[in-house]
Motif scaffolding. Structure first.
Motif, short mmCIF file in Angstrom:
data_model
loop_
_atom_site.label_atom_id
_atom_site.label_comp_id
_atom_site.label_asym_id
_atom_site.label_seq_id
_atom_site.Cartn_x
_atom_site.Cartn_y
_atom_site.Cartn_z
N LYS A 7 0.86 -1.19 0.00
CA LYS A 7 0.00 0.00 0.00
C LYS A 7 0.89 1.23 0.00
O LYS A 7 1.99 1.22 0.54
CB LYS A 7 -0.90 0.04 1.25
N GLN A 11 -2.93 6.18 -0.31
CA GLN A 11 -4.13 5.36 -0.23
C GLN A 11 -4.76 5.38 1.16
O GLN A 11 -5.88 4.95 1.33
CB GLN A 11 -3.78 3.91 -0.61
N GLY A 102 -8.13 2.49 3.59
CA GLY A 102 -7.08 2.35 2.60
C GLY A 102 -5.89 1.51 2.98
O GLY A 102 -5.07 1.20 2.15
N ILE A 103 -5.77 1.13 4.25
CA ILE A 103 -4.62 0.31 4.64
C ILE A 103 -5.13 -1.04 5.14
O ILE A 103 -5.06 -1.37 6.31
CB ILE A 103 -3.78 1.02 5.72
#
Length: 142
Positions: A7, A11, A102-103
């Motif tokens: 990632k 993000q 996002g993670i």
């Protein structure tokens, strides 16, 4: 060879809820445009348990979780459109809902803005850093 599914920092989004019901709307925080991080911790209680058959042996430490906690940090270039709202929030001491995405999953729940720092040098862009501390039950979804 299998490669990792990685990632990138861009993000990782931290969004602030508007408090609306029944559907809360989350808006990404523009202020947090550089570094972001999330930390989970567990407080524990420990007890040293002796060997009842041989008291000369060292005791064994047993631990139980007494509380869990989540802290979210972020920093970036100062955005004049958001800073007044963040200063008001910090001064209020009240929790607001945050959504972090996002993670690898989504963390949502009430957080207190526990630290707001603004730094600047004469000719550089002003920077802001913030810390949000969990203030109630959070949900973690994938």
């Amino acid at each position: 060879m299998a490669t990792l599914s990685t990632k990138r920092g861009y993000q990782f989004a931290i969004s602030l809820g508007d408090g609306g019901t029944p559907t809360e709307v989350f808006t990404p925080m523009v202020l947090l445009n550089s570094k972001k991080g999330m930390k989970f911790t567990t407080s524990t209680e420990a007890a040293e348990v002796v060997d009842a058959t041989d008291l000369s042996k060292p005791a064994v430490t047993e631990r139980v979780a007494s509380a869990t906690d989540c802290t979210i940090d972020g920093e970036g270039m100062l955005s004049s459109t958001e800073i007044k709202a963040m200063m008001d929030w910090a001064a209020s001491g009240l929790p607001k809902n945050i959504k972090s995405t996002g993670i690898g999953g989504t963390v949502t729940g009430p957080f207190i803005l526990s630290s707001l720092t603004i730094n600047s040098d004469n000719y550089k862009v002003a920077e802001v850093s913030m810390t949000f501390e969990q203030a109630g039950k959070i949900s973690i979804t994938v």
